[in-house]
Structure formats: C-alpha cells, structure tokens
Design an enzyme around this catalytic site. Structure first.
Site, PDB file in Angstrom:
ATOM      1  N   GLY A   1       0.827  -1.193   0.000  1.00 45.11           N
ATOM      2  CA  GLY A   1       0.000   0.000   0.000  1.00 45.11           C
ATOM      3  C   GLY A   1       0.862   1.243   0.000  1.00 45.11           C
ATOM      4  O   GLY A   1       1.979   1.252  -0.537  1.00 45.11           O
TER       5      GLY A   1
ATOM      6  N   ILE B   1       2.520   2.702   2.406  1.00 44.79           N
ATOM      7  CA  ILE B   1       3.794   2.543   3.107  1.00 44.79           C
ATOM      8  C   ILE B   1       4.717   1.589   2.350  1.00 44.79           C
ATOM      9  O   ILE B   1       5.903   1.877   2.145  1.00 44.79           O
ATOM     10  CB  ILE B   1       3.549   2.055   4.540  1.00 44.79           C
ATOM     11  CG1 ILE B   1       2.800   3.125   5.351  1.00 44.79           C
ATOM     12  CG2 ILE B   1       4.873   1.706   5.230  1.00 44.79           C
ATOM     13  CD1 ILE B   1       2.309   2.658   6.705  1.00 44.79           C
TER      14      ILE B   1
ATOM     15  N   ILE C   1       7.592  -3.246  10.391  1.00 41.37           N
ATOM     16  CA  ILE C   1       7.083  -1.915  10.729  1.00 41.37           C
ATOM     17  C   ILE C   1       5.570  -1.894  10.515  1.00 41.37           C
ATOM     18  O   ILE C   1       4.967  -0.827  10.360  1.00 41.37           O
ATOM     19  CB  ILE C   1       7.791  -0.793   9.922  1.00 41.37           C
ATOM     20  CG1 ILE C   1       7.951  -1.163   8.438  1.00 41.37           C
ATOM     21  CG2 ILE C   1       9.159  -0.514  10.493  1.00 41.37           C
ATOM     22  CD1 ILE C   1       6.808  -0.786   7.576  1.00 41.37           C
TER      23      ILE C   1
ATOM     24  N   ARG D   1       2.420  -4.425  12.157  1.00 43.70           N
ATOM     25  CA  ARG D   1       1.868  -4.655  13.480  1.00 43.70           C
ATOM     26  C   ARG D   1       2.500  -5.924  14.036  1.00 43.70           C
ATOM     27  O   ARG D   1       2.791  -6.856  13.291  1.00 43.70           O
ATOM     28  CB  ARG D   1       0.342  -4.795  13.440  1.00 43.70           C
ATOM     29  CG  ARG D   1      -0.415  -3.492  13.223  1.00 43.70           C
ATOM     30  CD  ARG D   1      -0.334  -2.593  14.451  1.00 43.70           C
ATOM     31  NE  ARG D   1      -1.173  -1.410  14.336  1.00 43.70           N
ATOM     32  CZ  ARG D   1      -0.765  -0.237  13.890  1.00 43.70           C
ATOM     33  NH1 ARG D   1       0.493  -0.111  13.468  1.00 43.70           N
ATOM     34  NH2 ARG D   1      -1.579   0.797  13.847  1.00 43.70           N
TER      35      ARG D   1
ATOM     36  N   ASP E   1      10.009  -2.999  15.044  1.00 42.13           N
ATOM     37  CA  ASP E   1       9.501  -1.768  15.649  1.00 42.13           C
ATOM     38  C   ASP E   1       8.181  -2.016  16.366  1.00 42.13           C
ATOM     39  O   ASP E   1       7.697  -1.147  17.076  1.00 42.13           O
ATOM     40  CB  ASP E   1       9.308  -0.695  14.564  1.00 42.13           C
ATOM     41  CG  ASP E   1       8.908   0.650  15.135  1.00 42.13           C
ATOM     42  OD1 ASP E   1       9.523   1.069  16.135  1.00 42.13           O
ATOM     43  OD2 ASP E   1       7.979   1.282  14.600  1.00 42.13           O
TER      44      ASP E   1
ATOM     45  N   GLU F   1       2.971  -5.702  22.739  1.00 39.94           N
ATOM     46  CA  GLU F   1       3.683  -4.514  23.191  1.00 39.94           C
ATOM     47  C   GLU F   1       2.874  -3.734  24.230  1.00 39.94           C
ATOM     48  O   GLU F   1       1.641  -3.718  24.165  1.00 39.94           O
ATOM     49  CB  GLU F   1       4.052  -3.618  22.002  1.00 39.94           C
ATOM     50  CG  GLU F   1       2.891  -3.114  21.175  1.00 39.94           C
ATOM     51  CD  GLU F   1       3.359  -2.349  19.938  1.00 39.94           C
ATOM     52  OE1 GLU F   1       2.872  -1.216  19.766  1.00 39.94           O
ATOM     53  OE2 GLU F   1       4.188  -2.867  19.152  1.00 39.94           O
TER      54      GLU F   1
ATOM     55  N   HIS G   1       8.131   1.047  18.776  1.00 39.55           N
ATOM     56  CA  HIS G   1       7.014   1.479  17.922  1.00 39.55           C
ATOM     57  C   HIS G   1       7.143   2.967  17.578  1.00 39.55           C
ATOM     58  O   HIS G   1       6.256   3.774  17.872  1.00 39.55           O
ATOM     59  CB  HIS G   1       5.675   1.202  18.615  1.00 39.55           C
ATOM     60  CG  HIS G   1       4.530   1.107  17.641  1.00 39.55           C
ATOM     61  ND1 HIS G   1       3.424   0.328  17.869  1.00 39.55           N
ATOM     62  CD2 HIS G   1       4.319   1.687  16.426  1.00 39.55           C
ATOM     63  CE1 HIS G   1       2.572   0.441  16.857  1.00 39.55           C
ATOM     64  NE2 HIS G   1       3.102   1.257  15.964  1.00 39.55           N
TER      65      HIS G   1
ATOM     66  N   GLY H   1       7.803   4.108  14.352  1.00 45.41           N
ATOM     67  CA  GLY H   1       7.774   4.259  12.897  1.00 45.41           C
ATOM     68  C   GLY H   1       7.370   5.640  12.428  1.00 45.41           C
ATOM     69  O   GLY H   1       8.005   6.222  11.552  1.00 45.41           O
TER      70      GLY H   1
END
Length: 312
Positions: A154, A156, A230, A232, A256, A261, A279, A281
């Site tokens: 997508g 990213i 990067i 989930r 990340d 988490e 996390h 990013g």
C-alpha cells in the site's frame, strides 16, 4: 448554526482538542469500558463523527451510535475497527496512512540497515574501547545487493520500495492483489520468502495477516535471511520467531512492533541479532503533528466546515 456533535475517542494533543472544540460540540468518551458503554447509551444517538485512535469500534459500539457518519482515525492501521461493519452502514473512514508513510518507510530503511550492518553492536564496540589497530569489527551484509520482499504494497510498502530501489536492492512484493507497478508480484508469502534475502512487513493487521509470518515462512526465508517489521506485531508469530533464533534459522530481525507490546520477549532482548525499537515508525514531530491535523481536517471536510488548513 449548531455545531455537529462528535465523539473524541482518542488521546490527542491539547492543541488538537482545542481545534476540535472550535469546530464541533465534542463529547469525551470515558476511558473505562463500563462507563463508556453507559455514556454511549445516553448520548450515542446524537453523535455524527468520531475522532479515533485505539478505541475498539465493533458492531456493539456501532449499534449505540446510529447517526454516525464519519470516523477520523489518528492511526494508519484500522485493526481496532470492524471495517466491514462500518462500511456496511455507509460510514466513511479516514486514516493517516498517506501522512505517515514517508517517515514509516524511513524507519524501515533505518532498521534494515541497522540489522544488516550490526549498527547497535558497532556502537557498543566503539564505546567499550574494543576498536584497536588489531581488532576490526566483523563485516556486515550489503542491503544494496539483497533481494527484498515487501509484504503489503500500500502507501507505506510502495514508499519502502522506492527507497530500496534507490539503494540498488532487487524488490518484489506480496499482497492480496497485483498493483500497477513494474515489480515482481507473489500471491504467496512463503514463495516470496523463499525468493528473498529479507522480508519487510508493511501490511495492515487483519484476520488474513494475523501470524502471516509463521514457522513455514521463516524456514523459507532461511538462515541467511532477515525480517524487518514496521507493520503490526501480530503479523509475526513471535513464538515461531523465538524458536527460529534459538535454532539459528535466521540471520537477524529488526522489529519496531511486537505482538503484546510494550511487553517484549526476553529472548529478543538477550539476542544481539535483533534490533528493537519502541514502535517509533511515525515518531517524528512533523509527522505526528500532521496526523493530528488530519484528524480535525477530515472531520471538518466531511461536515463542510472551513478549517484552519483549507488546503490540507
């Protein structure tokens, strides 16, 4: 003119909250689930928009806000939203993937270089005084010479691809559909892994992608392979990843995000082959401000309100 009533179901900067209050009648969702449900039973029928971050939006929630028209999410991921149920009710969804894509892609590249060149250990090597005329730091791997598979193409994922191509990497991708790009496409993530030196995960979390990277995919990537996540945390089966490193089935990983988490497996913390980040990013001042602004702007556009950033 009566201001539209919206629900703030997000932790947002004070200046963002002030902007929301300028343009809307804002109701604040209580943090405790029982209190939130009672609040929605009392006020839900008046709510036409939601400023969202991590609050879960499912059918039970939607039933309590029957006049809802639009959800404006601070995040790129919508794994806390029953997207099918929202769309079935004709509710518009806005997120921030187009705003945070560049910085998240930069983070992916940062992590890819850090893990292949062992940057964290190189820093420790210098600080410990181990760098002498007789002691050289071990050689790393060249990202420019690697075949990199991107999982999820997508906004990213495509931004990650542009950066890798500039470095000289050979890029291919996996996703539910082929995209109009001149790159090799794989409809099976295991085959992509078998053809790659590194996997970079940039897909949304959904039922289809939960534990998408499992023991089979890791085995296909092989003992010289790398993983960068990067996306989930639950896209990777963390227990399979722990087992893979225990059996020396991977060269390294840079993460990340994590499955539970901020809890991180002790095995990851103790293993120098992993680069770990909290996390971050999209964690730049510029991008986080842009994300917050978009929450307000998307709601303002939907309701035809002239906001502070008419060109946003």
């Amino acid at each position: 003119m009566t201001k539209p009533i919206i629900l703030n179901a997000a932790e947002l900067p004070e200046w963002t909250r002030a902007e929301l209050n300028t343009h809307f009648s804002v109701l604040e969702l209580p943090k405790q689930p029982d209190d939130a449900a009672a609040f929605l039973r009392e006020h839900g029928r008046t709510i036409r928009g939601i400023a969202l971050r991590k609050t879960k939006i499912d059918t039970a929630f939607l039933d309590l806000v029957p006049e809802l028209e639009v959800i404006s999410s601070y995040s790129a991921g919508l794994d806390n939203v029953d997207v099918a149920a929202v769309k079935a009710r004709g509710i518009k969804i806005e997120n921030t993937s187009h705003i945070l894509a560049e910085d998240v892609a930069n983070t992916a590249l940062l992590l890819a270089l850090a893990v292949t060149r062992d940057l964290v250990e190189a820093d420790r090597f210098v600080r410990a005084g181990a760098w002498t005329e007789k002691a050289a730091f071990p050689l790393g791997r060249s990202l420019s010479k690697m075949k990199v598979g991107i999982v999820g193409f997508g906004t990213i994922g495509s931004a990650v691809a542009r950066r890798l191509q500039a470095l000289g990497s050979t890029v291919s991708y996996f996703g539910p559909n082929r995209k109009p790009v001149d790159l090799p496409y794989f409809d099976d993530v295991t085959r992509l892994a078998a053809d790659s030196d590194m996997l970079i995960l940039a897909c949304p979390l959904s039922d289809a992608t939960h534990h998408l990277v499992d023991a089979r995919v890791i085995d296909a990537l092989g003992p010289q392979g790398y993983i960068v996540n990067i996306a989930r945390g639950p896209v990777i089966d963390e227990q399979a990843l722990v087992a893979a490193f225990a059996a020396d089935k991977l060269a390294g990983a840079a993460l990340d995000v994590f499955e539970h988490e901020p809890s991180v497996p002790e095995a990851f913390i103790q293993d120098r082959r992993l680069v770990l980040a909290p996390h971050i990013g999209s964690g730049t001042e510029e991008t986080r401000r842009g994300m917050a602004e978009h929450v307000v702007d998307a709601l303002a556009r939907h309701f035809g309100i002239a906001g502070p950033r008419p060109n946003a």
